[in-house]
Design an enzyme around this catalytic site. Structure first.
Site, PDB file in Angstrom:
ATOM      1  N   HIS A 261      -9.524 -10.758  -3.586  1.00 49.59           N
ATOM      2  CA  HIS A 261      -9.848  -9.856  -2.476  1.00 49.59           C
ATOM      3  C   HIS A 261     -10.877 -10.553  -1.566  1.00 49.59           C
ATOM      4  O   HIS A 261     -12.057 -10.222  -1.582  1.00 49.59           O
ATOM      5  CB  HIS A 261     -10.377  -8.539  -3.033  1.00 49.59           C
TER       6      HIS A 261
ATOM      7  N   ARG B 198      -8.788   0.998  -9.216  1.00 47.67           N
ATOM      8  CA  ARG B 198      -8.417  -0.340  -8.765  1.00 47.67           C
ATOM      9  C   ARG B 198      -9.675  -1.148  -8.487  1.00 47.67           C
ATOM     10  O   ARG B 198     -10.592  -0.664  -7.832  1.00 47.67           O
ATOM     11  CB  ARG B 198      -7.575  -0.249  -7.489  1.00 47.67           C
TER      12      ARG B 198
ATOM     13  N   GLU C  59      -4.281  -8.002   1.099  1.00 54.90           N
ATOM     14  CA  GLU C  59      -4.182  -8.148   2.556  1.00 54.90           C
ATOM     15  C   GLU C  59      -4.211  -9.580   3.081  1.00 54.90           C
ATOM     16  O   GLU C  59      -5.078  -9.919   3.903  1.00 54.90           O
ATOM     17  CB  GLU C  59      -5.315  -7.367   3.221  1.00 54.90           C
TER      18      GLU C  59
ATOM     19  N   TYR D  14      -5.034   2.649   7.306  1.00 50.66           N
ATOM     20  CA  TYR D  14      -6.182   3.343   7.891  1.00 50.66           C
ATOM     21  C   TYR D  14      -5.949   3.884   9.294  1.00 50.66           C
ATOM     22  O   TYR D  14      -6.548   4.862   9.687  1.00 50.66           O
ATOM     23  CB  TYR D  14      -7.387   2.392   7.973  1.00 50.66           C
TER      24      TYR D  14
ATOM     25  N   GLU E 133      -4.993   1.689  -0.521  1.00 43.94           N
ATOM     26  CA  GLU E 133      -6.253   2.042   0.151  1.00 43.94           C
ATOM     27  C   GLU E 133      -5.967   3.021   1.276  1.00 43.94           C
ATOM     28  O   GLU E 133      -5.009   2.845   2.031  1.00 43.94           O
ATOM     29  CB  GLU E 133      -6.943   0.827   0.785  1.00 43.94           C
TER      30      GLU E 133
ATOM     31  N   ASN F  21      -2.228  -0.741   2.255  1.00 45.45           N
ATOM     32  CA  ASN F  21      -3.531  -0.243   2.704  1.00 45.45           C
ATOM     33  C   ASN F  21      -3.338   0.299   4.106  1.00 45.45           C
ATOM     34  O   ASN F  21      -2.867  -0.420   4.994  1.00 45.45           O
ATOM     35  CB  ASN F  21      -4.573  -1.369   2.740  1.00 45.45           C
TER      36      ASN F  21
HETATM   37  C1  BGC Z   1     -10.309  -3.868   2.809  1.00 45.24           C
HETATM   38  C2  BGC Z   1     -11.561  -3.271   2.214  1.00 45.24           C
HETATM   39  C3  BGC Z   1     -12.410  -2.647   3.319  1.00 45.24           C
HETATM   40  C4  BGC Z   1     -11.585  -1.558   3.987  1.00 45.24           C
HETATM   41  C5  BGC Z   1     -12.309  -0.805   5.074  1.00 45.24           C
HETATM   42  C6  BGC Z   1      -9.632  -2.977   3.831  1.00 45.24           C
HETATM   43  O1  BGC Z   1      -8.994  -3.761   4.761  1.00 45.24           O
HETATM   44  O2  BGC Z   1      -9.405  -4.207   1.785  1.00 45.24           O
HETATM   45  O3  BGC Z   1     -12.244  -4.285   1.538  1.00 45.24           O
HETATM   46  O4  BGC Z   1     -13.613  -2.178   2.855  1.00 45.24           O
HETATM   47  O5  BGC Z   1     -10.466  -2.158   4.579  1.00 45.24           O
HETATM   48  O6  BGC Z   1     -12.575  -1.606   6.172  1.00 45.24           O
END
Ligand code: BGC
Length: 489
Positions: free
Chosen positions: A114, A69, A160, A302, A374, A300
């Site tokens: 992006h 991607r 995002e 995290y 992501e 995405n």
């Molecule tokens: C973004 C990326 C970023 C990653 C880690 C995501 O929100 O799309 O560009 O590097 O988070 O912070």
């Protein structure tokens, strides 16, 4: 081969900031404002991917992934937006990437936008703050469909929108650095309203671009189109009903804020309840476009945070606002973090969050096809760290194993997840954090720009080639197979 992927983004790796006809974009300008980026880093050179993309595609291929991607730099392809011509060298650059990926059997997944746009659009009419941006975006998207759509089958329009609206217009940390008290100290902006207007323009831009794709390109080119949401999972801070409600509200005000309009045609009822007239309305024509604009949802993911109610409880001033859903989010309960800390202040390792967020999207949006676009880990920064230490990234391997296992549980529970992308192929320009926050499977030496595989790169390659016998408890990459095509008419 397993359907597990890798990804990178342009400004974060490309460099060649003003080469071959590219104009400056909003981030190029922002990076050069003193104090904007940690250590005074800029994206001017980044990983020099612009000149090293062929070698990078070799690396991608060596890992055994079957998709990659990346996004297109708007100011490289249309340096002046609608006012100017298409830059043939920009088009050629992305064309070569696409061709070389395909030659190696790697499917390109292209994100059109992006975070970066020609600075001229910012200066002429305030970019996302103005509805004029919608036509600009549609023109850019159509330029991409026209030039690359014969070979690109997976498009995402905007990465995002929800994170961008908050980072740039609520916290004022991304360009154009707009905010107002109590959210930060900016020279202009209104944190209570601008994020709402900006997201509105992004959703309509997406919907209009998707409409053009559907009517002019999709049948002929046979691809799919989606959008990418930044997601976090929330858990109640205190074991009380008020915080359980707050956790739900936080998801509505962050995730459903951008996805409800695209599936149901309007902002979530929770937002209508707490916002006044500042929350924009859609016309019936717009609603129609929005609800026909998605083939899949990109997620995405995290982190997970605790949510505390601010309607009936006392909160710090930034939680106590409609724009935040009257919720205060924190990574700690009585000083104990919700999961292991990482290199990002608000990112904690909470693998169960992956399963829960997929479950949330599955339930709320009728199990629409999803991609995890992501997921990744950056280690806490240590002083004087050397390459030898940084490439020994056992923690990153542990992270991906645990998150993949959680994802596999969600899939076994019926979620229609069709792929998983690791963020990121190599260490890169991590926005306002610069280069010392490292998400890569490859270490990049900042002096020589040499790429060195970390332990995690070797693990991932093994994981992909021995997909039947991988060591991820419960995670069977076979279940990530792209299933039948999904179309809206
Ligand atoms: C973004 C990326 C970023 C990653 C880690 C995501 O929100 O799309 O560009 O590097 O988070 O912070």
């Amino acid at each position: 081969m397993a359907d597990l992927y890798l990804e990178e983004w342009r400004l974060q790796i490309e460099g060649a900031v003003l080469e071959d006809g590219k104009s400056p974009n909003n981030w190029d300008v922002f990076c050069h404002i003193p104090g904007g980026i940690k250590n005074g880093d800029t994206g001017d050179i980044a990983d020099d991917h612009y000149h090293q993309f062929l070698e990078d595609i070799e690396i991608i291929h060596s890992l055994g992934v079957n998709a990659y991607r990346f996004s297109i730099s708007w100011s490289r392809v249309l340096p002046r937006g609608r006012l100017g011509e298409v830059n043939p060298k920009g088009v050629m650059f992305y064309s070569k990437i696409i061709d070389n990926l395909l030659l190696k059997g790697i499917e390109p997944y292209v994100t059109i936008y992006h975070h970066d746009h020609p600075q001229e659009l910012e200066e002429r009419f305030g970019a996302w703050l103005s509805p004029l941006m919608q036509e600009e975006f549609v023109h850019f998207a159509e330029t991409c469909f026209e030039n690359f759509g014969d070979r690109v089958k997976y498009w995402t329009t905007i990465n995002e929108p929800n994170l961008l609206a908050e980072m740039a217009y609520l916290w004022g940390r991304y360009p154009p650095a707009h905010c107002s008290a109590p959210f930060g100290n900016c020279s202009s902006g209104n944190s209570d309203t601008e994020p709402l207007f900006v997201l509105h323009n992004m959703l309509l831009s997406h919907a209009k671009a998707a409409n053009i794709y559907r009517h002019k390109y999709q049948l002929k080119q046979g691809g799919f189109i989606g959008i990418i949401a930044n997601t976090l999972m929330c858990e109640p801070l205190r074991d009380i009903e008020l915080d359980r409600e707050a956790a739900k509200r936080a998801l509505a005000f962050y995730i459903a804020w951008m996805l409800d309009p695209l599936v149901f045609g309007d902002y979530p009822p929770e937002m209508r309840q707490y916002h006044g007239n500042e929350l924009p309305r859609f016309t019936s024509e717009e609603t129609k476009l929005l609800t026909q604009s998605l083939d899949f949802i990109g997620i995405n993911h995290y982190t997970t945070l605790y949510a505390k109610d601010c309607i009936h409880s006392t909160c710090s001033s930034d939680g106590d606002r409609a724009i935040q859903g009257f919720v205060y989010l924190t990574g700690e309960r009585h000083g104990v973090p919700i999961g292991e800390r990482t290199g990002m202040r608000r990112f904690f390792i909470v693998p169960r969050g992956m399963e829960k967020i997929i479950e949330y999207v599955k339930e709320r949006y009728n199990n629409m096809p999803m991609f995890v676009t992501e997921n990744g880990y950056s280690p806490p920064e240590k002083e004087d760290e050397q390459e030898e230490d940084l490439v020994q990234d056992a923690k990153r391997i542990e992270f991906h194993k645990a998150y993949l296992a959680a994802l596999a549980r969600a899939i076994r529970n019926g979620a229609d997840v069709r792929g998983y992308f690791i963020w990121s192929l190599m260490d890169n320009f991590e926005w306002v954090y610069g280069y010392n926050t490292r998400f890569g499977l490859y270490y990049v030496d900042r002096q020589t720009l040499r790429r060195t595989p970390k332990l995690s790169a070797r693990w991932y390659a093994n994981f992909l080639t021995n997909s039947g016998h991988n060591h991820v408890e419960d995670a069977n990459p076979g279940s990530f197979k792209i299933k039948d095509a999904y179309f809206l008419d």
